[in-house]
Design a protein around this motif. Structure first.
Motif, PDB file in Angstrom:
ATOM      1  N   GLY A 114      32.880  28.309   6.041  1.00 54.97           N
ATOM      2  CA  GLY A 114      33.444  28.354   4.707  1.00 54.97           C
ATOM      3  C   GLY A 114      34.033  27.035   4.246  1.00 54.97           C
ATOM      4  N   ALA A 115      34.323  26.967   2.963  1.00 57.38           N
ATOM      5  CA  ALA A 115      34.948  25.798   2.350  1.00 57.38           C
ATOM      6  C   ALA A 115      36.138  26.256   1.516  1.00 57.38           C
ATOM      7  N   LEU A 116      37.144  25.416   1.455  1.00 55.72           N
ATOM      8  CA  LEU A 116      38.370  25.710   0.719  1.00 55.72           C
ATOM      9  C   LEU A 116      38.364  24.953  -0.599  1.00 55.72           C
ATOM     10  N   ALA A 117      38.867  25.593  -1.650  1.00 58.80           N
ATOM     11  CA  ALA A 117      38.950  24.950  -2.961  1.00 58.80           C
ATOM     12  C   ALA A 117      40.330  25.151  -3.560  1.00 58.80           C
ATOM     13  N   LEU A 118      40.820  24.132  -4.245  1.00 61.45           N
ATOM     14  CA  LEU A 118      42.003  24.275  -5.091  1.00 61.45           C
ATOM     15  C   LEU A 118      41.479  24.621  -6.473  1.00 61.45           C
ATOM     16  N   TRP A 119      41.864  25.796  -6.989  1.00 66.59           N
ATOM     17  CA  TRP A 119      41.226  26.306  -8.202  1.00 66.59           C
ATOM     18  C   TRP A 119      42.250  26.767  -9.220  1.00 66.59           C
ATOM     19  N   SER A 120      41.903  26.590 -10.483  1.00 64.04           N
ATOM     20  CA  SER A 120      42.671  27.129 -11.600  1.00 64.04           C
ATOM     21  C   SER A 120      41.715  27.785 -12.580  1.00 64.04           C
ATOM     22  N   ALA A 121      42.168  28.865 -13.199  1.00 70.28           N
ATOM     23  CA  ALA A 121      41.366  29.493 -14.246  1.00 70.28           C
ATOM     24  C   ALA A 121      41.349  28.641 -15.513  1.00 70.28           C
ATOM     25  N   GLN A 122      42.277  27.682 -15.591  1.00 74.02           N
ATOM     26  CA  GLN A 122      42.324  26.773 -16.738  1.00 74.02           C
ATOM     27  C   GLN A 122      41.286  25.661 -16.553  1.00 74.02           C
ATOM     28  N   ALA A 123      40.550  25.393 -17.590  1.00 74.75           N
ATOM     29  CA  ALA A 123      39.384  24.521 -17.476  1.00 74.75           C
ATOM     30  C   ALA A 123      39.711  23.068 -17.137  1.00 74.75           C
ATOM     31  N   THR A 124      40.889  22.600 -17.458  1.00 76.21           N
ATOM     32  CA  THR A 124      41.174  21.169 -17.269  1.00 76.21           C
ATOM     33  C   THR A 124      42.351  20.889 -16.342  1.00 76.21           C
ATOM     34  N   LEU A 125      42.931  21.903 -15.724  1.00 77.92           N
ATOM     35  CA  LEU A 125      44.146  21.677 -14.957  1.00 77.92           C
ATOM     36  C   LEU A 125      43.900  20.927 -13.651  1.00 77.92           C
ATOM     37  N   VAL A 126      42.861  21.293 -12.926  1.00 76.31           N
ATOM     38  CA  VAL A 126      42.611  20.694 -11.617  1.00 76.31           C
ATOM     39  C   VAL A 126      41.639  19.530 -11.749  1.00 76.31           C
ATOM     40  N   ASP A 127      42.038  18.367 -11.241  1.00 73.18           N
ATOM     41  CA  ASP A 127      41.179  17.186 -11.259  1.00 73.18           C
ATOM     42  C   ASP A 127      40.308  17.165 -10.006  1.00 73.18           C
ATOM     43  N   ASP A 128      39.415  16.193  -9.920  1.00 71.09           N
ATOM     44  CA  ASP A 128      38.454  16.178  -8.817  1.00 71.09           C
ATOM     45  C   ASP A 128      38.977  15.504  -7.556  1.00 71.09           C
ATOM     46  N   SER A 129      40.287  15.232  -7.500  1.00 67.92           N
ATOM     47  CA  SER A 129      40.866  14.659  -6.283  1.00 67.92           C
ATOM     48  C   SER A 129      42.096  15.425  -5.803  1.00 67.92           C
ATOM     49  N   PHE A 183      44.922  27.872  -3.654  1.00 66.58           N
ATOM     50  CA  PHE A 183      43.895  27.570  -2.670  1.00 66.58           C
ATOM     51  C   PHE A 183      43.094  28.847  -2.431  1.00 66.58           C
ATOM     52  N   VAL A 184      41.794  28.790  -2.719  1.00 67.33           N
ATOM     53  CA  VAL A 184      40.920  29.955  -2.588  1.00 67.33           C
ATOM     54  C   VAL A 184      39.677  29.561  -1.788  1.00 67.33           C
ATOM     55  N   ALA A 185      38.898  30.550  -1.426  1.00 65.37           N
ATOM     56  CA  ALA A 185      37.605  30.267  -0.811  1.00 65.37           C
ATOM     57  C   ALA A 185      36.644  29.776  -1.897  1.00 65.37           C
ATOM     58  N   LEU A 186      35.892  28.742  -1.588  1.00 61.28           N
ATOM     59  CA  LEU A 186      34.931  28.236  -2.563  1.00 61.28           C
ATOM     60  C   LEU A 186      34.000  29.349  -3.034  1.00 61.28           C
ATOM     61  N   SER A 187      33.646  30.262  -2.136  1.00 65.71           N
ATOM     62  CA  SER A 187      32.714  31.335  -2.479  1.00 65.71           C
ATOM     63  C   SER A 187      33.226  32.237  -3.595  1.00 65.71           C
ATOM     64  N   GLN A 188      34.544  32.255  -3.810  1.00 66.66           N
ATOM     65  CA  GLN A 188      35.098  33.107  -4.855  1.00 66.66           C
ATOM     66  C   GLN A 188      34.900  32.526  -6.255  1.00 66.66           C
ATOM     67  N   VAL A 189      34.637  31.248  -6.342  1.00 65.40           N
ATOM     68  CA  VAL A 189      34.557  30.597  -7.653  1.00 65.40           C
ATOM     69  C   VAL A 189      33.243  29.837  -7.833  1.00 65.40           C
ATOM     70  N   TYR A 190      32.358  29.956  -6.891  1.00 65.42           N
ATOM     71  CA  TYR A 190      31.116  29.180  -6.869  1.00 65.42           C
ATOM     72  C   TYR A 190      29.930  30.126  -6.917  1.00 65.42           C
TER      73      TYR A 190
END
Length: 252
Positions: free
Chosen positions: A101-116, A181-188
């Motif tokens: 698995g892979a971990l992701a920092l995720w927000s439902a807001q389109a611009t809140l999380v940057d790519d770093s 912090f969510v599983a990438l699979s939940q948002v990908y």
């Protein structure tokens, strides 16, 4: 002639039904969507029915130890299945890695999380959701990331814990936490982010999330349990697993 055909059908139908069986599967919450897709394909290809129960790996381990009637366990780590193996709770030789698995920092807001992941050092959020690190491997990985970034003390007052990675995801999806912090699979889905904004956490910031499966001891004679394990090694299941952002296990 119709009477003969009818008699033949009565003879053949029970034999066909006898070939189909149920497999009861304890599934780590991060693997919910892939399991649902695999269950449909598995039924179509084999006739067997996959009946899944979802939760954190720690919770499912406790249920198994208390006699829950599961046949197969798809965990979110490799330590818990290995522990069951050492305790004599699994079919010998059945343990294998079905996904990484892979971990992701995720927000439902389109611009809140940057790519770093720089948002973690900002004041743009009040709540950060994680899964319980004591029972959920993805939650433990999240704590490792915060430690690696030197942010554990800074972020501690903002943490909101879910009992599983599924609940952590719901906190963010519902807006009760701005990010988590969510599983990438939940948002990908199929090679792209389904919604919101996310940072794919570099794998070197946490231990590998190797997800192992085992056939539980009581299912040694259940043909559907072995059929499911065989199916998880197959190409159709592998394609589904990849489509949710997982890497394949060593034996896939």
């Amino acid at each position: 002639m119709r009477q003969i055909i009818g008699i033949l059908l009565l003879i053949l139908l029970p034999a066909t039904s006898a070939l189909a069986a149920e497999v009861r599967v304890a599934v780590a919450a991060n693997f919910t969507a892939p399991t649902q897709a695999i269950a449909s394909a598995f039924a179509e290809d084999t006739g067997h029915q996959l009946i899944a129960s979802f939760g954190s790996t720690g919770q499912l381990y406790a249920q198994i130890k208390h006699g829950a009637p599961f046949d197969v366990f798809l965990a979110a780590d490799n330590r818990t299945p290995a522990r069951l193996e050492s305790e004599g709770q699994v079919v010998a030789g059945s343990r294998f890695t079905y996904a990484t698995g892979a971990l992701a920092l995720w927000s439902a807001q389109a611009t809140l999380v940057d790519d770093s992941g720089a948002v973690l050092r900002s004041d743009k959020f009040k709540h950060l959701a994680i899964a319980n690190p004591k029972t959920a491997p993805y939650g433990f990985a999240a704590t490792q990331v915060m430690q690696a970034l030197g942010l554990q003390k800074q972020l501690a007052p903002r943490l909101v814990e879910g009992q599983s990675i599924g609940q952590a995801y719901q906190f963010v999806a519902s807006g009760n936490a701005e990010l988590g912090f969510v599983a990438l699979s939940q948002v990908y889905r199929d090679g792209k982010l389904a919604e919101g904004s996310a940072w794919l956490v570099p794998a070197e910031l946490h231990d590998p999330i190797r997800q192992d499966a085992v056939i539980l001891r009581e299912a040694a004679d259940n043909p559907a349990a072995q059929a499911l394990v065989d199916y998880l090694h197959g190409e159709r299941a592998a394609a589904i697993i990849r489509s949710f952002g997982y890497q394949l296990g060593d034996q896939l």
